[in-house]
Design a protein around this motif. Structure first.
Motif, short mmCIF file in Angstrom:
data_model
loop_
_atom_site.label_atom_id
_atom_site.label_comp_id
_atom_site.label_asym_id
_atom_site.label_seq_id
_atom_site.Cartn_x
_atom_site.Cartn_y
_atom_site.Cartn_z
N ASP A 1 -3.16 -1.15 15.72
CA ASP A 1 -2.60 -0.16 14.79
C ASP A 1 -1.14 0.08 15.12
O ASP A 1 -0.25 -0.57 14.60
CB ASP A 1 -3.45 1.11 14.84
CG ASP A 1 -3.04 2.13 13.80
OD1 ASP A 1 -1.93 2.05 13.27
OD2 ASP A 1 -3.85 3.04 13.50
N ASN A 2 -0.83 0.99 16.06
CA ASN A 2 0.57 1.28 16.36
C ASN A 2 1.09 0.32 17.42
O ASN A 2 0.37 -0.04 18.35
CB ASN A 2 0.73 2.72 16.84
CG ASN A 2 0.33 3.73 15.78
OD1 ASN A 2 -0.25 4.76 16.09
ND2 ASN A 2 0.62 3.44 14.53
N LEU A 3 2.35 -0.06 17.27
CA LEU A 3 2.98 -1.04 18.16
C LEU A 3 4.22 -0.43 18.80
O LEU A 3 4.87 0.44 18.23
CB LEU A 3 3.40 -2.28 17.36
CG LEU A 3 2.31 -2.98 16.54
CD1 LEU A 3 2.92 -4.13 15.74
CD2 LEU A 3 1.19 -3.50 17.45
N ALA A 4 4.55 -0.94 20.01
CA ALA A 4 5.78 -0.53 20.69
C ALA A 4 6.19 -1.64 21.63
O ALA A 4 5.36 -2.48 22.01
CB ALA A 4 5.56 0.77 21.47
N THR B 1 12.07 -10.96 16.30
CA THR B 1 10.80 -11.26 15.65
C THR B 1 10.11 -9.94 15.29
O THR B 1 10.09 -9.00 16.08
CB THR B 1 9.90 -12.09 16.59
OG1 THR B 1 10.54 -13.35 16.81
CG2 THR B 1 8.52 -12.33 15.99
N VAL B 2 9.56 -9.90 14.09
CA VAL B 2 8.93 -8.67 13.60
C VAL B 2 7.42 -8.79 13.79
O VAL B 2 6.81 -9.76 13.34
CB VAL B 2 9.27 -8.46 12.11
CG1 VAL B 2 8.58 -7.22 11.58
CG2 VAL B 2 10.79 -8.35 11.93
N TYR B 3 6.84 -7.83 14.48
CA TYR B 3 5.39 -7.83 14.76
C TYR B 3 4.69 -6.89 13.77
O TYR B 3 5.11 -5.75 13.58
CB TYR B 3 5.13 -7.42 16.21
CG TYR B 3 5.54 -8.53 17.15
CD1 TYR B 3 6.88 -8.79 17.43
CD2 TYR B 3 4.58 -9.39 17.70
CE1 TYR B 3 7.26 -9.85 18.23
CE2 TYR B 3 4.96 -10.45 18.50
CZ TYR B 3 6.29 -10.68 18.76
OH TYR B 3 6.67 -11.75 19.54
N VAL B 4 3.64 -7.39 13.16
CA VAL B 4 2.92 -6.64 12.14
C VAL B 4 1.46 -6.52 12.57
O VAL B 4 0.80 -7.53 12.83
CB VAL B 4 2.96 -7.38 10.78
CG1 VAL B 4 2.34 -6.50 9.69
CG2 VAL B 4 4.38 -7.79 10.42
N GLU C 1 -0.60 -2.12 9.08
CA GLU C 1 -0.35 -0.83 9.76
C GLU C 1 1.08 -0.84 10.29
O GLU C 1 2.01 -1.09 9.55
CB GLU C 1 -1.38 -0.64 10.88
CG GLU C 1 -2.79 -0.43 10.35
CD GLU C 1 -3.28 1.02 10.46
OE1 GLU C 1 -2.45 1.94 10.53
OE2 GLU C 1 -4.50 1.22 10.47
N ASP C 2 1.22 -0.62 11.58
CA ASP C 2 2.56 -0.48 12.14
C ASP C 2 3.25 -1.84 12.18
O ASP C 2 2.62 -2.90 12.23
CB ASP C 2 2.46 0.08 13.56
CG ASP C 2 3.74 0.76 14.01
OD1 ASP C 2 4.73 0.76 13.26
OD2 ASP C 2 3.74 1.29 15.14
N VAL C 3 4.57 -1.78 12.15
CA VAL C 3 5.42 -2.96 12.20
C VAL C 3 6.49 -2.67 13.23
O VAL C 3 7.02 -1.56 13.27
CB VAL C 3 6.08 -3.20 10.83
CG1 VAL C 3 6.96 -4.43 10.88
CG2 VAL C 3 5.02 -3.32 9.75
#
Ligand code: FEO
Ligand code: CA
Ligand code: CA
Length: 698
Positions: free
Chosen positions: A588-591, A507-510, A497-499
């Motif tokens: 799902d969505n990240l911030a 760091t990239v969160y998935v 879903e969101d990244v």
């Protein structure tokens, strides 16, 4: 601890929600993703999953080192967000904290619940900013559900708001411009007496007008986080399923994009099923076209075997579509216009500061069920977009631009930056675990090295007009990106879903939301990145690019959270004591907030509670301590979180979307109460005491 203690909550008696994908209602499956979870996942490739790949040992220490370098910045984004009476806060059900909580997360968590309200942490207030049907354009009529028309809807806020972007408005203090997208329509919750077998033309045209995006200027309240629409602003705009869009980039003009209505293959009407998105460093907004397949009928009448395979890989199947749009516009009839389907499933870029900007579908970013597109800069200043393909066993992608971002807002810089998403390289991710395959048994039990982790590589698919995929032209790679990724050994994931790249560490969160088919008969089994069979609750992954450069072609990774009931032994909260975290399901969505804490919105909570928004520290002694900040009303999904100093904003999507619900038999009456239709809405939350910062003790 009970999985969803509801001590102190008023419980509203509700119909039982059956467990579909995650905890999603069948009504959601029907309208959102065209019953995707009742069909075989479209990825039937023999492509390896991670468990097939020989694991290579890599010490945990080296992974941590790789992730510890500070990156070049991500996107600076102003935040914003308001109306309706404040609701009582839920009581905390957890004994949290080992002393003072980190800044940004200093609040008492909200207990899981099934209330038909937005429930916020104690000491906070919330209000609706804008609802489905509220005026956006000057002259738009007030919402009147009994007399709704397509023309009215095209000037009003659309249905099922998902992604939110909020940008400062230069020269207009205390005003911001918000972009919201509108993923799909719930006809049985919109129209009294709706007959799904025989929708009327007016209903179909209202639905077309309720899709797309809204651009809406908002005025900030001086003393609170409340936001009020400015309905006469020149930037206000509606984009719908019939608004002209341009194709740009290497596949624009391709024969694969030509139809009888557009023999040039460069122009298309509308954008469909817009889900997550992103905000670029140059101030434009990106939006992902996700489950577009559901709008097209008669795919089963296609006989060409090549075309049939292409359609099948994107979930295009069956005869009559759910909404029957093919009866009203032949472009939705696959048997008449097979290439029309190729014209959806893209990332769309719009400029919210230019109301005349023709939205652009960026073909260099590939075509799949795009969830979102979140940017980060390379060390030399080029832009990278990270993108998930939200389907069971589908892939994680990135795009690296050829050219650098130009700073500033001059016309020349703006013109240049609007070319960045047309020339670059598209990659797909392959993940490798570092623990013996025998230790990944599908139960979620941690391997003996203590972490689900490993390394990975970015496999190039195409760059400009050059294809890296044997047997496929560059145009074919862009238009049939899933088929290209199948050929090169991409890793089958649990619904990316969101990244979100961390604004300080890089760091990239998935978010991998769930995959109830993982390990099912004939399906890919568990692997170290997707370690649970029948995964109902999902996981959150950290990806650390080599040399912390977003342009890298290799990376290391580890799972940050393995979600679910903390009492469930298969869950993992980065090692934080599990009796001190909130249960979380289906990320799902990240911030990120300004302190670098991760915020997670959920979709389809499979633990029986309403969906919510959670904050969690990603570093320091509180790393992994998940805390629920709010919950959304019954049947809704939490979307589009924006965490700023003064307010939290979320989009409340599909409230009341519960099996058996309809206009006549509503399960939710949020936000306006009994006698009113439930209305998807944007909500703002702020500290009750004026000028207090979000998540900070006084
Ligand atoms: Fe529209 Fe992947 O959620
Ligand atoms: Ca490991
Ligand atoms: Ca989503």
């Amino acid at each position: 601890m009970p999985p969803h203690s509801e001590a102190g909550q008023r419980i509203v008696p509700l119909p039982v929600i059956p467990a579909h994908e995650g905890g999603r209602a069948a009504l959601t499956c029907r309208y959102r993703c065209g019953d995707a979870c009742f069909h075989q996942a479209p990825n039937t490739s023999g492509n390896p999953y991670l468990g097939d790949v020989i694991a290579k040992a890599l010490s945990r220490r080296s992974l941590l080192r790789a992730g510890s370098v500070v990156s070049l910045g991500a996107v600076g984004m102003a935040a914003a967000a308001t109306s309706a009476a404040a609701t009582p806060a839920g009581e905390a059900d957890l004994t949290l904290g080992r002393g003072r909580q980190p800044k940004g997360l200093q609040f008492e968590p909200v207990a899981p619940n099934k209330l038909d309200q937005v429930v916020v942490a104690p000491g906070y207030e919330q209000a609706v900013v804008v609802r489905w049907g509220d005026p956006v354009l000057p002259g738009a009529p007030a919402f009147n559900p009994g007399r709704q028309t397509a023309a009215a809807q095209a000037a009003q806020f659309g249905y099922n708001c998902d992604y939110l972007a909020v940008l400062d408005l230069p020269g207009e203090p205390r005003r911001v411009v918000m972009v919201a997208n509108h993923e799909y329509t719930d006809e049985v919750l919109m129209f009294a007496g709706y007959n799904a077998a025989n929708p009327t033309r007016e209903q179909v045209e209202i639905a077309w007008a309720a899709h797309g995006m809204s651009v809406l200027v908002l005025a900030e309240d001086h003393d609170s986080g409340r936001l009020t629409p400015v309905t006469r602003h020149r930037l206000n705009r509606r984009i719908t399923a019939t608004t002209p869009h341009l194709f740009t980039g290497p596949a624009a003009g391709s024969k694969l994009l030509k139809t009888s209505a557009d023999p040039t293959g460069t122009r298309v009407l509308g954008t469909l099923n817009n889900c997550g998105g992103g905000t670029t460093p140059w101030g434009t907004v990106l939006s992902g076209e996700e489950n577009f397949n559901q709008y097209f009928g008669n795919a089963d009448l296609v006989t060409d075997p090549t075309v049939k395979a292409q359609l099948a890989r994107y979930g295009l199947r069956g005869l009559a579509s759910e909404r029957k749009w093919e009866r009203f516009d032949k472009r939705f009839d696959v048997s008449q216009e097979p290439n029309e389907t190729n014209r959806h499933g893209w990332i769309v870029e719009i400029d919210p500061f230019d109301p005349d900007f023709v939205p652009r579908k960026r073909t260099a970013l590939g075509r799949f069920k795009h969830e979102a597109a979140e940017p980060r800069l390379t060390r030399d200043g080029r832009v990278v977009l990270y993108m998930g393909d939200d389907e069971r066993f589908d892939y994680f992608y990135k795009y690296v631009s050829r050219d650098r971002v130009k700073k500033g807002n001059s016309p020349a810089a703006r013109k240049h930056n609007l070319t960045l998403l047309d020339e670059g390289t598209l990659y797909v991710a392959q993940f490798t675990g570092d623990s013996p395959a025998a230790e990944i048994d599908g139960s979620g039990k941690l391997p003996s090295d203590g972490e689900f982790d490993g390394r990975g590589k970015w496999i190039p698919l195409a760059s400009g007009n050059r294809s890296f995929v044997p047997g496929m032209s560059a145009e074919e790679v862009y238009v049939f990106t899933r088929l290209a990724a199948d050929k090169v050994g991409a890793t089958k994931m649990d619904r990316p879903e969101d990244v979100e790249p961390h604004p300080q560490t890089g760091t990239v969160y998935v978010a991998l939301t769930n995959n109830s088919d993982r390990g099912a008969a004939g399906k890919a089994g568990p692997d170290e990145a997707n370690p649970r069979t029948r995964n109902r609750h999902g996981q959150v992954m950290e990806v650390m690019e080599s040399h912390n450069d977003a342009a890298a072609t290799s990376f290391t990774w580890r799972l940050f959270l393995v979600c679910g009931d903390p009492a469930d032994p298969s869950t993992y909260f980065a090692g934080f004591p599990k009796d001190k975290v909130s249960p979380v399901s289906c990320p799902d969505n990240l911030a990120f907030d300004r302190y670098g804490n991760l915020w997670i919105a959920t979709d389809g909570n499979a633990l029986g509670s309403n969906d919510g928004l959670f904050g969690v520290a990603v570093s320091g002694r509180d790393r992994g301590q998940v805390k629920q900040f709010l919950t959304v009303p019954i049947g809704a999904e939490t979307c589009g979180p924006i965490i700023s100093e003064k307010r939290v904003m979320v989009a409340v999507q599909h409230p009341g979307e519960v099996d058996g619900a309809s206009v006549e038999k509503p399960v939710s009456v949020w936000p306006d109460g009994p006698g009113n239709l439930t209305r998807p809405s944007v909500v703002s939350v702020w500290r009750s005491r004026g000028n207090c910062r979000i998540g900070e003790d006084d």
